[in-house]
Design a protein around this motif. Structure first.
Motif, PDB file in Angstrom:
ATOM      1  N   GLY A 200     -14.561  -1.271  13.904  1.00  0.00           N
ATOM      2  CA  GLY A 200     -13.860  -1.708  12.700  1.00  0.00           C
ATOM      3  C   GLY A 200     -12.990  -0.593  12.164  1.00  0.00           C
ATOM      4  N   PHE A 201     -12.095  -0.949  11.244  1.00  0.00           N
ATOM      5  CA  PHE A 201     -11.274   0.087  10.612  1.00  0.00           C
ATOM      6  C   PHE A 201     -10.785  -0.346   9.247  1.00  0.00           C
TER       7      PHE A 201
ATOM      8  N   PHE B  32       2.004   8.259  -3.898  1.00  0.00           N
ATOM      9  CA  PHE B  32       2.141   9.252  -2.829  1.00  0.00           C
ATOM     10  C   PHE B  32       3.035  10.424  -3.241  1.00  0.00           C
ATOM     11  N   ASP B  33       2.858  11.504  -2.539  1.00  0.00           N
ATOM     12  CA  ASP B  33       3.772  12.645  -2.646  1.00  0.00           C
ATOM     13  C   ASP B  33       4.000  13.207  -1.232  1.00  0.00           C
ATOM     14  N   PRO B  34       5.220  13.216  -0.713  1.00  0.00           N
ATOM     15  CA  PRO B  34       6.419  12.601  -1.276  1.00  0.00           C
ATOM     16  C   PRO B  34       6.323  11.068  -1.240  1.00  0.00           C
ATOM     17  N   MET B  35       7.140  10.443  -2.083  1.00  0.00           N
ATOM     18  CA  MET B  35       7.109   8.979  -2.193  1.00  0.00           C
ATOM     19  C   MET B  35       7.748   8.320  -0.972  1.00  0.00           C
ATOM     20  N   PRO B  36       7.083   7.351  -0.355  1.00  0.00           N
ATOM     21  CA  PRO B  36       7.733   6.624   0.743  1.00  0.00           C
ATOM     22  C   PRO B  36       8.768   5.642   0.174  1.00  0.00           C
ATOM     23  N   LYS B  37       9.558   5.005   1.058  1.00  0.00           N
ATOM     24  CA  LYS B  37      10.595   4.088   0.558  1.00  0.00           C
ATOM     25  C   LYS B  37      10.027   2.705   0.248  1.00  0.00           C
ATOM     26  N   VAL B  38       8.860   2.406   0.832  1.00  0.00           N
ATOM     27  CA  VAL B  38       8.342   1.036   0.733  1.00  0.00           C
ATOM     28  C   VAL B  38       6.922   0.996   0.179  1.00  0.00           C
ATOM     29  N   THR B  39       6.506  -0.222  -0.220  1.00  0.00           N
ATOM     30  CA  THR B  39       5.124  -0.442  -0.680  1.00  0.00           C
ATOM     31  C   THR B  39       4.194  -0.412   0.530  1.00  0.00           C
ATOM     32  N   SER B  40       2.968   0.023   0.310  1.00  0.00           N
ATOM     33  CA  SER B  40       1.976   0.076   1.386  1.00  0.00           C
ATOM     34  C   SER B  40       0.859  -0.934   1.102  1.00  0.00           C
ATOM     35  N   SER B  41       0.065  -1.228   2.122  1.00  0.00           N
ATOM     36  CA  SER B  41      -1.105  -2.105   1.938  1.00  0.00           C
ATOM     37  C   SER B  41      -2.270  -1.570   2.739  1.00  0.00           C
ATOM     38  N   VAL B  42      -3.449  -1.803   2.199  1.00  0.00           N
ATOM     39  CA  VAL B  42      -4.679  -1.421   2.908  1.00  0.00           C
ATOM     40  C   VAL B  42      -5.280  -2.687   3.501  1.00  0.00           C
ATOM     41  N   PHE B  43      -5.658  -2.631   4.774  1.00  0.00           N
ATOM     42  CA  PHE B  43      -6.351  -3.778   5.385  1.00  0.00           C
ATOM     43  C   PHE B  43      -7.528  -3.330   6.213  1.00  0.00           C
ATOM     44  N   ARG B  44      -8.424  -4.313   6.462  1.00  0.00           N
ATOM     45  CA  ARG B  44      -9.687  -4.009   7.128  1.00  0.00           C
ATOM     46  C   ARG B  44      -9.846  -4.900   8.358  1.00  0.00           C
ATOM     47  N   HIS B  45     -10.474  -4.332   9.370  1.00  0.00           N
ATOM     48  CA  HIS B  45     -10.766  -5.126  10.575  1.00  0.00           C
ATOM     49  C   HIS B  45     -12.231  -4.953  10.939  1.00  0.00           C
ATOM     50  N   LYS B  46     -12.889  -6.067  11.285  1.00  0.00           N
ATOM     51  CA  LYS B  46     -14.257  -6.009  11.818  1.00  0.00           C
ATOM     52  C   LYS B  46     -14.207  -6.585  13.204  1.00  0.00           C
ATOM     53  N   LYS B  47     -14.552  -5.773  14.199  1.00  0.00           N
ATOM     54  CA  LYS B  47     -14.506  -6.261  15.587  1.00  0.00           C
ATOM     55  C   LYS B  47     -15.553  -7.341  15.769  1.00  0.00           C
ATOM     56  N   SER B  48     -15.175  -8.383  16.487  1.00  0.00           N
ATOM     57  CA  SER B  48     -16.093  -9.487  16.741  1.00  0.00           C
ATOM     58  C   SER B  48     -17.271  -8.999  17.592  1.00  0.00           C
ATOM     59  N   THR B  49     -18.468  -9.510  17.317  1.00  0.00           N
ATOM     60  CA  THR B  49     -19.652  -9.050  18.072  1.00  0.00           C
ATOM     61  C   THR B  49     -19.567  -9.487  19.535  1.00  0.00           C
ATOM     62  N   ASN B  50     -18.839 -10.591  19.787  1.00  0.00           N
ATOM     63  CA  ASN B  50     -18.676 -11.004  21.200  1.00  0.00           C
ATOM     64  C   ASN B  50     -17.262 -10.683  21.713  1.00  0.00           C
ATOM     65  N   PHE B  51     -16.748  -9.527  21.248  1.00  0.00           N
ATOM     66  CA  PHE B  51     -15.402  -9.088  21.654  1.00  0.00           C
ATOM     67  C   PHE B  51     -15.299  -8.966  23.177  1.00  0.00           C
TER      68      PHE B  51
END
Ligand SMILES: C[S@@+](CC[C@H](N)C(=O)[O-])C[C@H]1O[C@@H](n2cnc3c(N)ncnc32)[C@H](O)[C@@H]1O
Length: 297
Positions: A159-160, A205-224
């Motif tokens: 996961g991440f 942020f410092d320095p400021m990026p040009k765009v908005t950012s997003s945080v997302f999460r992944h859970k690997k499937s148990t039967n990957f």
């Protein structure tokens, strides 16, 4: 310490966002190893060390020295390892490219790719560790898509929690019917569960990026099971002209295996309208299309 643009250095300074990332990471982490890409000025690493031992990969030797010096006077409950290297120089051991197999030996290529992938999964070698791990990172934006794809392919990455440009996050987390639904969304859903968590403004942020950012999460499937490069090649064709009909996009892919008539049958069997666009088809249906083709070769 001056930020280096070529390494995508936008340091996250907002303590509230840093704490939020650590909180969602703690919820994901069980007994896996904790890994980070990009130590930056050490603000996220320092907080992550409150939940587990941490290994961080950092390309910039100056930042490594800075952080080692900064941390030298602190004692953490958990151990910290800093590896000075380019993560992309570490072999994934799994073929994640989106190239089409050569037309001349297309059938052979499709079979070889799936055979190879099975043996690779069994070898238990991961990208950033050889044991199950969770990755947390405010990713360098210029290589974020490549890194996320590597993590999705790595069976040992369970996961991440990552931050990328919002545009990239939306693609990885999109559902069928959304206009953002693309090959990246299908690959992500094939590996497990994705969740778009929250946006982060440029001012954090410092320095400021040009765009908005997003945080997302992944859970690997148990039967990957390994995502085959033949499947990715098919997706590349399926989404090659996103606004055009899926049938027409897929036809050349089936033609190279001399299976153009099969495409008609699959569409009928799966109740897919001939006029359907690529974003209207579920991940499950993409797998059915690919598996039916493979069964006929
Ligand atoms: C967006 S900054 C995030 C830094 C810090 N974690 C934070 O949240 O402020 C990305 C970090 O990744 C590092 N980085 C960039 N490319 C890298 C690569 N190929 N391998 C390892 N680290 C890399 C940069 O030097 C930088 O420290």
């Amino acid at each position: 310490m001056r930020a280096k643009k070529r390494f995508g250095q936008n340091f996250l300074k907002d303590p509230f966002i840093l704490d939020q990332i650590v909180q969602v990471s703690a919820e994901l982490l069980q007994d896996q190893k904790l890994i980070e890409i990009g130590v930056g000025l050490g603000d996220l690493s320092e907080r992550l060390l409150s939940i587990a031992s941490l290994t961080t990969y950092e390309i910039d030797a100056d930042l490594c020295s800075f952080v080692l010096q900064k941390f030298s006077s602190r004692s953490f409950a958990n151990t910290f390892s800093l590896v000075n290297c380019d993560v992309l120089s570490i072999s994934l051991g799994i073929d994640s490219n989106l190239n089409l197999p050569k037309k001349t030996d297309a059938k052979q290529a499709l079979h070889t790719m799936s055979d190879d992938s099975n043996s690779r999964v069994e070898s238990k070698k991961g990208w950033l560790a050889n044991e199950p791990y969770i990755l947390v990172s405010n990713l360098p934006y210029n290589i974020a898509t490549r890194i996320v794809l590597n993590l999705l392919h790595d069976p040992l990455c369970e996961g991440f929690v990552v931050m990328t440009q919002k545009e990239v996050a939306l693609k990885f987390c999109a559902d069928t019917l959304s206009s953002d639904f693309c090959a990246l969304s299908v690959i992500a859903q094939s590996a497990g569960e994705m969740a778009l968590l929250f946006d982060v403004s440029k001012e954090s942020f410092d320095p400021m990026p040009k765009v908005t950012s997003s945080v997302f999460r992944h859970k690997k499937s148990t039967n990957f099971t390994h995502i085959e490069s033949g499947f990715e090649s098919m997706l590349k064709m399926a989404f090659s002209s996103p606004r055009k009909k899926l049938f027409n996009n897929l036809l050349p892919f089936f033609k190279q295996y001399e299976q153009e008539n099969l495409l008609d049958k699959i569409f009928a069997q799966e109740s897919i309208e001939q006029s359907a666009r690529p974003h209207q088809i579920s991940t499950q249906k993409y797998h059915h299309i690919y598996n039916t083709l493979k069964d006929h070769l």
